[in-house]
Design a protein around this motif. Structure first.
Motif, PDB file in Angstrom:
ATOM      1  N   UNK A   1      34.269  25.774  18.862  1.00  0.00           N
ATOM      2  CA  UNK A   1      35.239  24.802  18.339  1.00  0.00           C
ATOM      3  C   UNK A   1      36.411  24.638  19.310  1.00  0.00           C
ATOM      4  N   UNK A   2      36.851  25.742  19.874  1.00  0.00           N
ATOM      5  CA  UNK A   2      37.949  25.685  20.863  1.00  0.00           C
ATOM      6  C   UNK A   2      37.527  24.925  22.114  1.00  0.00           C
ATOM      7  N   UNK A   3      36.290  25.157  22.540  1.00  0.00           N
ATOM      8  CA  UNK A   3      35.794  24.448  23.733  1.00  0.00           C
ATOM      9  C   UNK A   3      35.671  22.951  23.472  1.00  0.00           C
ATOM     10  N   UNK A   4      35.268  22.579  22.257  1.00  0.00           N
ATOM     11  CA  UNK A   4      35.167  21.164  21.905  1.00  0.00           C
ATOM     12  C   UNK A   4      36.558  20.527  21.937  1.00  0.00           C
ATOM     13  N   UNK A   5      37.538  21.196  21.329  1.00  0.00           N
ATOM     14  CA  UNK A   5      38.912  20.681  21.339  1.00  0.00           C
ATOM     15  C   UNK A   5      39.436  20.551  22.771  1.00  0.00           C
ATOM     16  N   UNK A   6      39.158  21.535  23.609  1.00  0.00           N
ATOM     17  CA  UNK A   6      39.613  21.482  25.003  1.00  0.00           C
ATOM     18  C   UNK A   6      38.965  20.332  25.752  1.00  0.00           C
ATOM     19  N   UNK A   7      37.691  20.074  25.490  1.00  0.00           N
ATOM     20  CA  UNK A   7      36.999  18.964  26.161  1.00  0.00           C
ATOM     21  C   UNK A   7      37.600  17.619  25.730  1.00  0.00           C
ATOM     22  N   UNK A   8      37.975  17.509  24.465  1.00  0.00           N
ATOM     23  CA  UNK A   8      38.619  16.283  23.989  1.00  0.00           C
ATOM     24  C   UNK A   8      39.972  16.071  24.658  1.00  0.00           C
ATOM     25  N   UNK A   9      40.675  17.152  24.930  1.00  0.00           N
ATOM     26  CA  UNK A   9      41.995  17.062  25.513  1.00  0.00           C
ATOM     27  C   UNK A   9      41.988  16.989  27.044  1.00  0.00           C
ATOM     28  N   UNK A  10      40.825  17.138  27.650  1.00  0.00           N
ATOM     29  CA  UNK A  10      40.742  17.179  29.112  1.00  0.00           C
ATOM     30  C   UNK A  10      40.840  15.794  29.756  1.00  0.00           C
TER      31      UNK A  10
ATOM     32  N   UNK B   1      30.010  18.873  26.304  1.00  0.00           N
ATOM     33  CA  UNK B   1      31.437  18.994  26.615  1.00  0.00           C
ATOM     34  C   UNK B   1      31.912  17.910  27.597  1.00  0.00           C
ATOM     35  N   UNK B   2      31.173  17.638  28.687  1.00  0.00           N
ATOM     36  CA  UNK B   2      31.593  16.527  29.551  1.00  0.00           C
ATOM     37  C   UNK B   2      31.494  15.167  28.847  1.00  0.00           C
ATOM     38  N   UNK B   3      30.548  15.024  27.917  1.00  0.00           N
ATOM     39  CA  UNK B   3      30.432  13.765  27.165  1.00  0.00           C
ATOM     40  C   UNK B   3      31.665  13.535  26.295  1.00  0.00           C
TER      41      UNK B   3
ATOM     42  N   UNK C   1      19.036  26.077  25.348  1.00  0.00           N
ATOM     43  CA  UNK C   1      20.024  27.116  25.070  1.00  0.00           C
ATOM     44  C   UNK C   1      21.351  26.449  24.722  1.00  0.00           C
ATOM     45  N   UNK C   2      22.233  27.226  24.141  1.00  0.00           N
ATOM     46  CA  UNK C   2      23.569  26.726  23.826  1.00  0.00           C
ATOM     47  C   UNK C   2      24.265  26.306  25.122  1.00  0.00           C
ATOM     48  N   UNK C   3      24.093  27.073  26.178  1.00  0.00           N
ATOM     49  CA  UNK C   3      24.732  26.755  27.461  1.00  0.00           C
ATOM     50  C   UNK C   3      24.269  25.406  28.001  1.00  0.00           C
ATOM     51  N   UNK C   4      22.974  25.139  27.926  1.00  0.00           N
ATOM     52  CA  UNK C   4      22.453  23.851  28.415  1.00  0.00           C
ATOM     53  C   UNK C   4      22.985  22.694  27.573  1.00  0.00           C
ATOM     54  N   UNK C   5      23.058  22.898  26.276  1.00  0.00           N
ATOM     55  CA  UNK C   5      23.595  21.864  25.397  1.00  0.00           C
ATOM     56  C   UNK C   5      25.079  21.637  25.691  1.00  0.00           C
TER      57      UNK C   5
ATOM     58  N   UNK D   1      28.419   8.320  20.913  1.00  0.00           N
ATOM     59  CA  UNK D   1      27.512   8.937  19.932  1.00  0.00           C
ATOM     60  C   UNK D   1      27.037  10.310  20.402  1.00  0.00           C
ATOM     61  N   UNK D   2      26.681  10.408  21.671  1.00  0.00           N
ATOM     62  CA  UNK D   2      26.229  11.694  22.211  1.00  0.00           C
ATOM     63  C   UNK D   2      27.344  12.728  22.113  1.00  0.00           C
ATOM     64  N   UNK D   3      28.562  12.328  22.410  1.00  0.00           N
ATOM     65  CA  UNK D   3      29.691  13.249  22.353  1.00  0.00           C
ATOM     66  C   UNK D   3      29.934  13.730  20.924  1.00  0.00           C
ATOM     67  N   UNK D   4      30.041  12.807  19.990  1.00  0.00           N
ATOM     68  CA  UNK D   4      30.370  13.173  18.608  1.00  0.00           C
ATOM     69  C   UNK D   4      29.250  13.961  17.947  1.00  0.00           C
ATOM     70  N   UNK D   5      28.042  13.426  17.989  1.00  0.00           N
ATOM     71  CA  UNK D   5      26.930  14.131  17.345  1.00  0.00           C
ATOM     72  C   UNK D   5      26.537  15.377  18.141  1.00  0.00           C
ATOM     73  N   UNK D   6      26.778  15.338  19.442  1.00  0.00           N
ATOM     74  CA  UNK D   6      26.526  16.512  20.264  1.00  0.00           C
ATOM     75  C   UNK D   6      27.454  17.658  19.910  1.00  0.00           C
ATOM     76  N   UNK D   7      28.706  17.338  19.570  1.00  0.00           N
ATOM     77  CA  UNK D   7      29.650  18.386  19.163  1.00  0.00           C
ATOM     78  C   UNK D   7      29.143  19.097  17.911  1.00  0.00           C
ATOM     79  N   UNK D   8      28.628  18.334  16.972  1.00  0.00           N
ATOM     80  CA  UNK D   8      28.086  18.923  15.747  1.00  0.00           C
ATOM     81  C   UNK D   8      26.839  19.745  16.073  1.00  0.00           C
TER      82      UNK D   8
END
Length: 134
Positions: free
Chosen positions: A124-133, A76-78, A67-71, A16-23
């Motif tokens: 969006x690219x960073x989210x996709x990369x985190x999913x593929x990592x 991204x690791x989630x 901040x966006x960086x803290x979020x 949940x944190x990963x999915x809703x966190x991405x949004x």
């Protein structure tokens, strides 16, 4: 037919944190409110095990950060961890989770008249990369 979910509460929280966190991360990067709403609807419309986990009423999504960086440091690791959890316990749901999150991202990126802002595209690219990592 009902699905038996044997994920731990912590595993469900990671998903949940990963999915809703991405949004939330896309919103923090400047995505329009309407687009973020569409992305949230994508998450609550998911099916299968992922759909059951994301649709559950819960208070276990904690996204602190000023901040966006803290979020991003949390989200991204989630995303990568969520893919790992599913890969170990429910390999058949990995594509479902990845696809659901990416459709939510596309709901944001593909909306709006002038196209997404550069910050939203990069996120969006960073989210996709985190999913593929994973």
């Amino acid at each position: 037919m009902s699905i038996t979910i044997t994920l731990t509460d912590q595993d469900k929280s990671i998903l949940r944190t990963a999915a809703y966190g991405a949004v939330s991360l896309l919103a923090a990067a400047g995505a329009p409110h309407k687009a973020v709403t569409h992305a949230s609807i994508v998450l609550t419309s998911a099916t299968g095990l992922v759909g059951h986990v994301l649709a559950a009423k819960s208070r276990d999504i904690h996204l602190p950060g000023k901040s966006v960086a803290e979020l991003a440091d949390q989200v991204l690791p989630s995303l990568t961890a969520a893919m790992g959890v599913l890969g170990e316990q429910y390999p058949g749901e990995v594509d479902n989770f990845r696809g659901t999150v990416l459709v939510a991202v596309e709901a944001v990126v593909g909306s709006g008249k002038g196209g997404p802002s550069p910050a939203v595209v990069v996120m969006a690219r960073k989210i996709a990369a985190a999913l593929d990592a994973a």
